[in-house]
Write a protein that holds these residues in place. Structure first.
Motif, mmCIF file in Angstrom:
data_model
loop_
_atom_site.group_PDB
_atom_site.id
_atom_site.type_symbol
_atom_site.label_atom_id
_atom_site.label_comp_id
_atom_site.label_asym_id
_atom_site.label_seq_id
_atom_site.Cartn_x
_atom_site.Cartn_y
_atom_site.Cartn_z
ATOM 1 N N SER A 168 -6.966 6.675 7.584
ATOM 2 C CA SER A 168 -5.675 6.464 6.770
ATOM 3 C C SER A 168 -6.182 6.887 5.145
ATOM 4 N N GLU A 206 -6.930 7.278 -6.339
ATOM 5 C CA GLU A 206 -5.932 8.358 -6.125
ATOM 6 C C GLU A 206 -6.306 9.728 -6.017
ATOM 7 N N THR A 232 -8.647 10.019 -2.879
ATOM 8 C CA THR A 232 -7.792 10.082 -1.831
ATOM 9 C C THR A 232 -7.129 11.601 -1.701
ATOM 10 N N ARG A 261 -4.489 5.358 1.890
ATOM 11 C CA ARG A 261 -3.486 4.559 1.079
ATOM 12 C C ARG A 261 -4.243 3.888 -0.105
ATOM 13 N N THR A 262 -3.651 3.607 -1.177
ATOM 14 C CA THR A 262 -3.941 2.873 -2.291
ATOM 15 C C THR A 262 -3.192 1.666 -2.509
ATOM 16 N N MET A 311 0.905 -1.312 0.030
ATOM 17 C CA MET A 311 0.041 -0.123 -0.072
ATOM 18 C C MET A 311 0.919 1.293 -0.076
ATOM 19 N N ASN A 312 0.710 2.282 -0.843
ATOM 20 C CA ASN A 312 1.240 3.543 -0.880
ATOM 21 C C ASN A 312 0.196 4.604 -0.264
ATOM 22 N N GLY A 313 1.002 5.501 0.670
ATOM 23 C CA GLY A 313 0.136 6.522 1.200
ATOM 24 C C GLY A 313 0.498 6.496 2.664
ATOM 25 N N GLN A 314 -0.417 7.151 3.538
ATOM 26 C CA GLN A 314 -0.379 7.539 4.899
ATOM 27 C C GLN A 314 -1.281 6.510 5.560
ATOM 28 N N PRO A 315 -0.608 5.486 6.443
ATOM 29 C CA PRO A 315 -1.481 4.358 6.979
ATOM 30 C C PRO A 315 -2.221 4.950 8.349
ATOM 31 N N HIS A 349 -8.284 0.570 -1.362
ATOM 32 C CA HIS A 349 -7.898 1.958 -1.283
ATOM 33 C C HIS A 349 -8.704 2.248 0.104
#
Length: 556
Positions: free
Chosen positions: A288, A357, A360, A290-291, A191-195, A308
């Motif tokens: 969170s 995305e 998000t 995240r994607t 996962m990419n992003g802020q958890p 996501h």
């Protein structure tokens, strides 16, 4: 593939996205099994916003009227309030009616339906009823999938239920087991992003709050005070409510929030301790953004929160998942039934991941805006200022709220985010308050009112299961070309002037000339149009079912 322990598709998760995926598959004639670890629908309502695109899908699936019967009154959707307590001083509001006329007209003219609020458990009930009515889906509650053996030719799943351990075999598996599900990680998908953007406690309760809501209905009421800050969300406009507040797992535990403690918190936030409050359930969740790095691993695909996760500031979580289901469902059906190649499934990610995305980014912008203004979950500083014994400090805090609250409108009213995305790698969904429908390839078919058999219908009502060709009054040659191709792809056609009637403005909105045509995918997005390309119709259709990028349908 036949037998009680096999199915073309197995869906892991019986939430709204899992049930929606099964429903879309069934509408295309494909059987599925839904495995849900719990004994039934969770009565604790979480998501509640059903945006315009989701209501369009529900209208197509035949459950929109049922959802509206369980939704809040439309007047509740018109206001978001910020108050000291539910019964106390109002600091400001966002009114959906206090906008430029073109914005109101855009929302009225862009769809045959509009955004509403209906508790997630009620949405699931209607999806479940529709799924069971098809006769093509088996929903297995109390069934936990414990392992997936992701083979190249088929997938083996190990399940555990009251009957014991069993094995299921499927051609494809859809993982819709939510944000905390285990299978995304077990498949090696990151996962990419802020958890971790913060933690929230959600209290579901029943109470009669009509003394304050009857004269001033509002979808959300933010209580800004130092005693019990949080937000009230009306789940049905009558007696079903949730109250959300900050939760600090470092200093608090869920066990502390007993029914009595929760009643006190709710009454403090109401500002009236005489209210009868029935606490139904309590839960915590992590915010969170995240994607998933990939939406597919061989024959296993992710959907909904498994793919996501967004902050709730925008109400896009469940809605994005429902559109995932609509996109993925028809593509799985096409591959299972043999009228599309496996490569079509790769376009699920290329279609839907950019939307996730964009959603998000939109949700995070809203969350940051509220945090910076101090009027979201972390309102402690503003509350202290409002309650200051220094009149000048308290007065300035009220002035600041009067400035910052109207700036939150995009959080609650962004039609472009709901409808403006297109399935084209060169296209970015606009972030704008005023939405203009697009008739370009990749965009959702514009809504216009038309006439058919003496009745007014939406252009969306022309769409059938499969592809739909829509031609101008002199465009019968396009229908003839499609019929001559003897394609195995399920399709139907409509010719304006004979099958339906539209005025020149409606035809222009659809992008139709007298002798032109457009081809619509099963999910309502435009796959090809004659007056944008030299690509023949049959080639455009072939691109659409072979997994070629949508934009190739407009290239010679």
């Amino acid at each position: 593939m036949t037998g009680p322990d096999s199915s073309p598709v197995v869906v892991i998760g019986g939430g709204p996205v899992g049930l929606a995926t099964a429903l879309v598959l069934a509408r295309h004639g494909v059987r599925s099994i839904v495995c849900e670890q719990y004994s039934g629908i969770n009565p604790h309502p979480r998501a509640h916003v059903v945006n315009t695109r989701s209501m369009e899908l529900f209208r197509t699936w035949g459950i929109a009227d049922a959802v509206l019967r369980d939704a809040v009154d439309p007047m509740w959707m018109m206001n978001i309030l910020w108050k000291s307590t539910l019964s106390g001083e109002e600091f400001g509001r966002v009114s959906m009616l206090e906008v430029p006329e073109d914005q109101i007209l855009a929302r009225l003219n862009s769809s045959p339906v509009t955004i509403t609020s209906c508790a997630q458990d009620r949405v699931q009930e209607h999806l479940l009823e529709a799924v069971r009515a098809t006769g093509l889906t088996e929903v297995r509650y109390d069934t936990t999938v414990t392992a997936i053996d992701n083979l190249k030719q088929q997938v083996h799943l190990t399940t555990r239920s009251q009957a014991g351990t069993d094995t299921l075999t499927a051609q494809f598996v859809v993982v819709a087991d939510g944000a905390t599900g285990k299978f995304r990680d077990s498949l090696g998908i990151g996962m990419n992003g802020q958890p971790d953007l913060g933690h929230q406690l959600n209290i579901y309760f029943h109470a009669d709050l009509s003394p304050w809501t009857d004269h001033s209905p509002a979808l959300l009421v933010w209580a800004i005070n130092s005693l019990s800050p949080g937000v009230f969300i009306g789940m049905d406009g009558h007696n079903r409510w949730t109250f959300n507040r900050n939760f600090d797992p470092a200093t608090e535990s869920i066990e502390q929030f007993t029914p009595e403690h929760c009643r006190t918190l709710i009454r403090d936030a109401i500002g009236d301790h005489s209210v009868d409050v029935e606490v139904c359930s309590v839960g915590t969740w992590t915010m969170s953004a995240r994607t998933a790095t990939n939406y597919r691993k061989d024959r296993v695909l992710l959907a909904g929160d498994a793919a996501h996760q967004f902050p709730p500031t925008g109400g896009l979580g469940m809605n994005t998942g429902l559109a995932d289901a609509d996109n993925l469902g028809w593509k799985l059906a096409a591959v299972v039934q043999g009228w599309a190649s496996d490569a079509l499934l790769d376009t699920y990610e290329s279609d839907r991941r950019p939307v996730a995305e964009s959603n998000t980014a939109h949700s995070v912008r809203n969350a940051i805006s509220m945090a910076q203004s101090g009027i979201g979950p972390g309102s402690a500083d503003v509350a202290r200022q409002l309650e200051s014994h220094d009149p000048s400090v308290a007065s300035q805090a009220r002035i600041n709220l009067g400035v910052s609250i109207p700036l939150q409108r995009a959080h609650f009213d962004c039609l472009a985010q709901e409808l403006g995305y297109a399935y084209d790698s060169t296209y970015d969904a606009p972030v704008a308050e005023s939405h203009v429908q697009s008739n370009r390839v990749g965009a959702r078919l514009p809504h216009v009112w038309i006439q058919r058999e003496g009745s007014q219908i939406s252009s969306h009502d022309l769409l059938k299961v499969g592809f739909t060709l829509i031609a101008g009054p002199a465009g019968t040659m396009w229908v003839e070309e499609l019929n001559r191709s003897s394609t195995a792809v399920p399709h139907s056609s409509v010719v304006f002037g004979s099958d339906a009637h539209a005025d020149p403005l409606a035809l222009a909105t659809l992008g139709l000339d007298d002798d032109s045509a457009i081809l619509i995918r099963p999910d309502g997005h435009i796959a090809w149009r004659s007056n944008e390309s030299d690509v023949p119709l049959t080639v455009g259709l072939a691109y659409a079912v072979a997994g070629a990028p949508t934009r190739q349908a407009t290239q010679a």
